[in-house]
Write a protein that holds these residues in place. Structure first.
Motif, PDB file in Angstrom:
ATOM      1  N   ASP A 140       3.445   8.974  63.638  1.00  0.00           N
ATOM      2  CA  ASP A 140       3.276   9.560  62.299  1.00  0.00           C
ATOM      3  C   ASP A 140       2.356  10.784  62.346  1.00  0.00           C
ATOM      4  O   ASP A 140       1.297  10.751  62.964  1.00  0.00           O
ATOM      5  CB  ASP A 140       2.721   8.503  61.339  1.00  0.00           C
ATOM      6  N   ASP A 181      -6.504  11.512  64.351  1.00  0.00           N
ATOM      7  CA  ASP A 181      -7.094  10.319  64.972  1.00  0.00           C
ATOM      8  C   ASP A 181      -6.529  10.082  66.367  1.00  0.00           C
ATOM      9  O   ASP A 181      -7.248   9.644  67.281  1.00  0.00           O
ATOM     10  CB  ASP A 181      -6.818   9.083  64.117  1.00  0.00           C
ATOM     11  N   TYR A 182      -5.258  10.361  66.565  1.00  0.00           N
ATOM     12  CA  TYR A 182      -4.669  10.144  67.899  1.00  0.00           C
ATOM     13  C   TYR A 182      -5.291  11.100  68.920  1.00  0.00           C
ATOM     14  O   TYR A 182      -5.460  10.742  70.084  1.00  0.00           O
ATOM     15  CB  TYR A 182      -3.138  10.305  67.875  1.00  0.00           C
ATOM     16  N   GLY A 224      -1.571  17.024  58.238  1.00  0.00           N
ATOM     17  CA  GLY A 224      -2.046  16.241  59.386  1.00  0.00           C
ATOM     18  C   GLY A 224      -1.951  17.027  60.679  1.00  0.00           C
ATOM     19  O   GLY A 224      -2.889  17.052  61.485  1.00  0.00           O
ATOM     20  N   THR A 241       0.572  12.216  60.081  1.00  0.00           N
ATOM     21  CA  THR A 241      -0.736  12.119  59.410  1.00  0.00           C
ATOM     22  C   THR A 241      -1.789  11.520  60.337  1.00  0.00           C
ATOM     23  O   THR A 241      -2.980  11.723  60.133  1.00  0.00           O
ATOM     24  CB  THR A 241      -0.634  11.265  58.127  1.00  0.00           C
ATOM     25  N   GLY A 242      -1.319  10.802  61.362  1.00  0.00           N
ATOM     26  CA  GLY A 242      -2.261  10.178  62.290  1.00  0.00           C
ATOM     27  C   GLY A 242      -2.703  11.080  63.436  1.00  0.00           C
ATOM     28  O   GLY A 242      -3.602  10.702  64.218  1.00  0.00           O
ATOM     29  N   TYR A 243      -2.103  12.263  63.572  1.00  0.00           N
ATOM     30  CA  TYR A 243      -2.385  13.107  64.746  1.00  0.00           C
ATOM     31  C   TYR A 243      -3.880  13.375  64.974  1.00  0.00           C
ATOM     32  O   TYR A 243      -4.330  13.330  66.116  1.00  0.00           O
ATOM     33  CB  TYR A 243      -1.609  14.429  64.663  1.00  0.00           C
ATOM     34  N   LEU A 253      -3.545   2.869  65.615  1.00  0.00           N
ATOM     35  CA  LEU A 253      -4.995   2.846  65.398  1.00  0.00           C
ATOM     36  C   LEU A 253      -5.570   1.437  65.591  1.00  0.00           C
ATOM     37  O   LEU A 253      -6.780   1.283  65.748  1.00  0.00           O
ATOM     38  CB  LEU A 253      -5.356   3.404  64.022  1.00  0.00           C
TER      39      LEU A 253
END
Ligand code: SAH
Ligand code: DHB
Ligand code: MG
Length: 224
Positions: A144, A150-151, A188, A146-148, A122
Motif C-alpha cells: 500500500d 513507514d516501510y 504517501g 500510504t505505508g511507504y 507494520l
C-alpha cells in the motif's frame, strides 16, 4: 515525431517482452491463477520483473525482502536471482493473495527458498527484527502506497551498508509531481520520496517508466 501513446508503449513492451522476457510455464501459470482468482492485475510487467532479477543478481543478493506479494509474480523473478543458500521473504496482508502466491511459488520450484509471511507489514516487520532475519541486502517495497514512509523506516532498520532498496510506483502517471494532490496514495509516495531525499544514510535516484502498465517509475536507494 510519432505520437507516443499508451497503445505504442504497450506494443513496444510486448515486442521487448517477447524478445527478452518471454513467459515460461511457471510465470504464465502465476499470471493465469492470479487472474482466475480475481486478483488485481497490478503485478510488475515482465520486463520490470526481469529488471528486478538482474539488479538482484548483479548485487549478489542472498537475503531479499519484499513488502507486498500479491500472487508472487515479482517474488518469483527476484527469487530466481538467488544463488545457493539465498532466501527471500515476502510480506502480504491479504490471506487469499498469500495462499495463491504460495501455490505459485511452489509451482515455480521455489518453495524452499521463499517464505510468504501473512500479516500487515507494520505488524510483521518488527517480528523480523526480533527474529534477527535482517539485515537484508535487497528490499523491494510494493505494498500500500500510504505505508511507504513507514516501510522506508523499516527498510533502513533491516539493512546494512550496501543494501539496495527499490520502490515501485513512485511516478503514478505523473501525479507525483503535484504538491497539491489530495490522493492519499500520491501523498504517501511523495512523503516517501522526500524522506529518501533527506536521508543521509542513503543515496538514491528514480527512473520514469512506460509500458503496458502505463506511466510510472522506480526509485533505487543504496544504503551507505
Ligand atoms: N509485488 C507484486 C505486486 C504487489 S501489489 C508484484 O509485482 O507481483 C500490492 C500487495 O500489497 C497486495 O497484494 C496487497 O494485498 C498487499 N498489501 C497491501 N497493504 C499491505 C500491508 N499493510 N502489508 C502487507 N501487504 C499489503
Ligand atoms: C497499484 C499498486 C501497485 O503496486 C502497482 O504496481 C500498480 C497499482 C494500485 O494499488 O493501484
Ligand atoms: Mg507496484
Amino acid at each position: 515525431m510519432v505520437a507516443v501513446t499508451q497503445e505504442r508503449w504497450t506494443a513496444v513492451d510486448q515486442y521487448l517482452t517477447d524478445l527478452l522476457a518471454p513467459a515460461d510455464p511457471a510465470l504464465a501459470a502465476t499470471l493465469a491463477s492470479s487472474e482466475a482468482a480475481g486478483l488485481p492485475a497490478i503485478q510488475v510487467t515482465p520486463n520490470a520483473g526481469k529488471l528486478l532479477m538482474l539488479l538482484a543478481m548483479s548485487h549478489g543478493a542472498k537475503n531479499i525482502l519484499e513488502i507486498g506479494t500479491l500472487g508472487g509474480y515479482s517474488t518469483i523473478w527476484m527469487a530466481r536471482a538467488l544463488s545457493q543458500g539465498g532466501r527471500l521473504l515476502s510480506l502480504e496482508a491479504n490471506s487469499k493473495h498469500a495462499a495463491i502466491a504460495r501455490a505459485n511459488i511452489a509451482g515455480a520450484g521455489l518453495a524452499d527458498v521463499v517464505e510468504v509471511r501473512l500479516g500487515a507489514a507494520l505488524d510483521t516487520l518488527p517480528l523480523l527484527e526480533a527474529e534477527g532475519r535482517g539485515p537484508f541486502d535487497f528490499i523491494f517495497i510494493d505494498a500500500d502506497k500510504t505505508g511507504y514512509p513507514d516501510y522506508f523506516t523499516w527498510a533502513l532498520r533491516l539493512s546494512r551498508p550496501g543494501t539496495m532498496i527499490i520502490a515501485d510506483n513512485v511516478v503514478r502517471n505523473g501525479a507525483i509531481a503535484d504538491p497539491e494532490s489530495t490522493d492519499p496514495n500520491v501523498q504517501g509516495v511523495r512523503r516517501f520520496n522526500a524522506m529518501v531525499a533527506a536521508e543521509p544514510r542513503v543515496t538514491a535516484t528514480a527512473i520514469q517508466t512506460v509500458g503496458s502498465k502505463g506511466y510510472d517509475g522506480l526509485l533505487l536507494a543504496m544504503v551507505l
